[in-house]
Design an enzyme around this catalytic site. Structure first.
Site, short mmCIF file in Angstrom:
data_model
loop_
_atom_site.label_atom_id
_atom_site.label_comp_id
_atom_site.label_asym_id
_atom_site.label_seq_id
_atom_site.Cartn_x
_atom_site.Cartn_y
_atom_site.Cartn_z
N THR A 244 19.70 -71.49 22.50
CA THR A 244 21.10 -71.09 21.74
C THR A 244 21.33 -72.31 21.09
OG1 THR A 244 22.07 -71.77 24.11
CG2 THR A 244 21.59 -69.43 23.43
N THR A 245 20.98 -73.76 21.43
CA THR A 245 21.37 -74.48 20.71
C THR A 245 20.44 -74.74 19.29
OG1 THR A 245 22.06 -75.85 22.43
CG2 THR A 245 21.96 -77.17 20.63
#
Length: 533
Positions: free
Chosen positions: A98-99
Site C-alpha cells: 500500500t505504501t
C-alpha cells in the site's frame, strides 16, 4: 519554450500548448498528490520510519502501514484523495504494497509533470503510461518463479518479508508460521483460487507479549460467560445458537400497561417467571449444554432470572454474539441459528469435545476445541503489552495473511529489495529504443520513475541512494536479475539468498493501479465546485 519541445508538435510544427487555466489545475492536482506520496515515503521498507497518528478524539495509532496512515489523514484536496483511494484499492486487491503503490504514483506524476513542461499533450502521456504499465506487467510475469502451495518454505519467506517491514518485525519468526497455517487450514490448496479472510478471526487481547499470540484450531469467543454460578468447563458439549430473547415480552414503545393493584403485579411476575422457565426447560430438554445468544437491540437478549435458571441447569451461556459473526460461528461449529423456540431441536446443535473459560491477561475468553464437524475456520488470539502494539500486531498479521492470499490467487513469486523495479526500468528503456516519437519519451520517463522504489529503500536504510541505485543498475545490466538492496548488510546482494521474496500479484497490482490513477489525474483539466442543495 524549450528547444527540444519543438519536435513534439503536430504536422505544422506548432507545439501543443494548453490554455493557462487547465495547466494551473493540473499543476495543483499533481502537487497535492505528490505531497501525499512524499508524506509516506519515509515508511517504506524494513528500515522505514513509523508514523504516530492522533485522531480528533485523542486516540493514538503507531504504524508504518501506508493504507492505515492515509485512511486516518485528513485529506482535503480532491486529487490527493484519489491517492488515498488508490491505497485502499491496493489494500483490497493485494493487502500489501500500500505504501509502494502511492510512491510509484507520486513518481509517475513527477515524470508526467516534466513531460507536460516539454509540451507533450496529457492524453498522449496517459495512454503511453498505460501501455508501459501493461508491458511492465508482462516483464514481471516472465521474471516470476511459479509456486506450489505445498512449498511451505516459500510461503513462510513471503510472510516473513511482509512482516519484516512492520513494527513487530522481531516477532516475524513466530507470526509467519501462524499466518501460513491459518490460511492453509481454511482452503483446499488443490482447487481454491481465493481465500475468504472472514474465515480467519483475529481477536485482540491485552496482556502478555506478541510472543504469546496463538492459533486456535477451533473457535474463540471474546465475550465471557454470562451470569454467575454456571459451569466453567464442559466436556462433550452440545452447542446451540439462538436468535430469540430469553426475557419477558415488552409492549411497543408507544404502548404501556397499567397495573392497578398488588395482586395483578404478583400475577404478572409469576407469568414472567413461568414464561422464562418454560423456555429454559425446552432448551434443556433438547440436550443443549452451551447456549450462544445473538445480541438484541430492542430488549434484553437474556435477563438475570433466565441466567439464574440456566446456571441451575448447568448450561453455559455466551451472550451478545454480533449479527455479523453469526455466519462465522455457524460455519465453524456446524450448527444452525434458530429464530424461534419451536424450531430449536437436536439437529440444530453443534458438538465439541471441550468448551472452557480461559484466563488471558486481565480478562477471560471462551475457547471451543475438538469440534465434531469443523468448518474451514480458525481463530488467532493476538496478545500485546499495550494497546498500540496490540493493534499494530493485528494489522501486521492481516497484511501477512493477505500476502499468502495473493499467492493462492496467483501462484508466483518475485524477488524483493527493489530488484524487480530496477529490472523493469532497464528492460523498458531497451524496449523504448524501438518506439518512435513522443511515445519513446513517455516510456523512458515511466522507466526512470520506477527507480524511486530502490532509491527510497536505500535512502531509508541510511545508504547513499545515488551510489546504491547506480551500482544496482550495473549489476542488473550484467545479467544479475535477482540483485537487490540488502538493507541489513547495507550492500547489494542476491536478494533471493536472503529470502526476501514477494507475491507477483502485489507488484503487478501496484503498477496497474498506480498507472490508472495517474491517467485519471492527468485527464482532469478543471475542478468544478457545486453548491450544496
Amino acid at each position: 519554450m524549450p528547444q527540444e519541445a519543438k519536435s513534439f508538435g503536430n504536422k505544422r510544427g506548432a507545439v501543443y500548448k494548453d490554455k493557462d487555466h487547465p495547466d494551473a489545475i493540473r499543476e495543483s492536482n499533481i502537487t497535492a498528490a505528490k505531497a501525499i506520496a512524499d508524506a509516506i515515503r519515509t515508511s517504506l521498507g524494513p528500515r522505514g520510519m513509523d508514523k504516530m497518528i492522533q485522531s480528533g478524539g485523542g486516540d493514538v495509532t503507531i504504524t508504518n502501514d501506508g493504507a492505515t496512515i492515509l485512511k486516518q489523514m485528513q485529506v482535503l484536496h480532491p486529487a490527493a484523495k484519489m491517492l488515498v483511494e488508490l491505497s485502499k484499492a491496493q489494500d483490497i486487491e493485494a493487502g500489501d504494497g500500500t505504501t509502494t503503490v502511492v510512491i510509484i504514483a507520486g513518481s509517475l506524476l513527477n515524470a508526467a509533470q516534466n513531460l507536460l513542461v516539454k509540451g507533450i499533450h496529457p492524453t498522449i502521456i496517459s495512454e503511453s503510461f498505460q501501455r508501459a504499465a501493461s508491458k511492465a506487467t508482462e516483464i514481471l510475469e516472465e521474471m516470476s518463479t511459479p509456486l506450489q502451495l505445498s512449498d511451505r518454505d516459500s510461503l513462510l519467506k513471503s510472510a516473513t518479508t511482509s512482516l519484516n517491514s512492520k513494527v513487530v518485525s522481531q516477532y516475524s519468526s513466530i507470526l509467519s508460521p501462524l499466518c501460513v497455517d491459518a490460511v492453509l487450514k481454511v482452503i483446499d490448496p488443490k482447487k481454491d483460487t481465493n481465500v475468504d479472510l472472514h474465515d480467519i478471526k483475529v481477536i485482540q487481547k491485552l496482556g502478555g507479549t506478541v510472543e504469546d499470540t496463538e492459533l486456535i484450531d477451533g473457535m474463540v469467543f471474546n465475550q465471557k460467560s454470562a451470569g454467575t454460578g454456571g459451569p466453567h468447563k464442559i466436556e462433550k458439549a452440545k452447542i446451540g445458537l439462538i436468535q430469540f430473547c430469553i426475557s419477558p415480552p415488552k409492549t411497543d414503545m408507544d404502548n404501556q400497561v397499567v397495573v392497578s393493584d398488588y395482586a395483578q403485579m404478583d400475577r404478572v411476575l409469576r407469568e414472567e417467571r413461568q414464561y422464562i422457565l418454560n423456555i429454559v426447560k425446552q432448551i434443556k430438554k433438547v440436550g443443549c449444554t452451551v447456549l450462544l445468544i445473538q445480541k438484541s437491540i430492542l430488549r434484553d437478549a437474556v435477563n438475570d432470572l433466565a441466567l439464574h435458571f440456566l446456571a441451575k441447569m448447568k448450561i453455559m451461556v455466551i451472550k451478545d454474539i454480533e449479527r455479523e459473526d453469526i455466519e462465522f460461528v455457524c460455519k465453524g461449529l456446524a450448527c444452525r441459528p434458530v429464530a424461534s423456540l419451536d424450531h430449536f431441536t437436536a439437529e440444530t446443535l453443534g458438538s465439541a469435545d471441550l468448551v472452557e473459560i480461559v484466563q488471558t491477561g486481565s480478562s477471560k475468553i471462551v475457547k471451543v476445541t475438538g469440534i465434531a464437524n469443523p468448518g474451514k475456520t480458525v481463530s488467532i488470539v493476538v496478545r500485546g503489552s499495550n494497546k498500540l502494539v496490540l493493534e499494530e500486531a493485528a494489522r501486521s498479521i492481516h497484511d501477512a495473511l493477505c500476502v499468502i492470499r495473493c499467492l493462492v490467487k496467483k501462484r508466483a513469486l518475485i524477488a524483493g529489495g527493489g530488484a524487480p523495479e530496477i529490472e523493469l526500468s532497464i528492460q523498458l528503456m531497451e524496449y523504448a529504443q524501438g518506439l518512435a516519437g513522443v511515445e519513446q519519451y513517455c516510456f523512458r520517463a515511466f522507466a526512470d520513475a520506477l527507480e524511486i522504489i530502490p532509491f527510497t529503500l536505500a535512502e531509508n536504510a541510511g545508504l547513499n541512494p545515488i551510489a546504491t541505485v547506480t551500482e544496482l543498475r550495473n549489476r542488473h545490466s550484467q545479467g544479475e536479475k535477482t540483485s537487490g538492496i540488502n538493507v541489513r548488510k547495507g550492500a547489494i546482494t542476491n536478494i533471493l539468498e536472503e529470502n526476501v521474496v514477494q507475491p507477483l500479484l502485489v507488484s503487478t497490482s501496484a503498477l496497474q493501479l498506480a498507472a490508472e490513477t495517474v491517467r485519471s489525474i492527468l485527464k482532469i483539466d478543471d475542478i468544478v465546485i457545486c453548491q450544496r442543495t
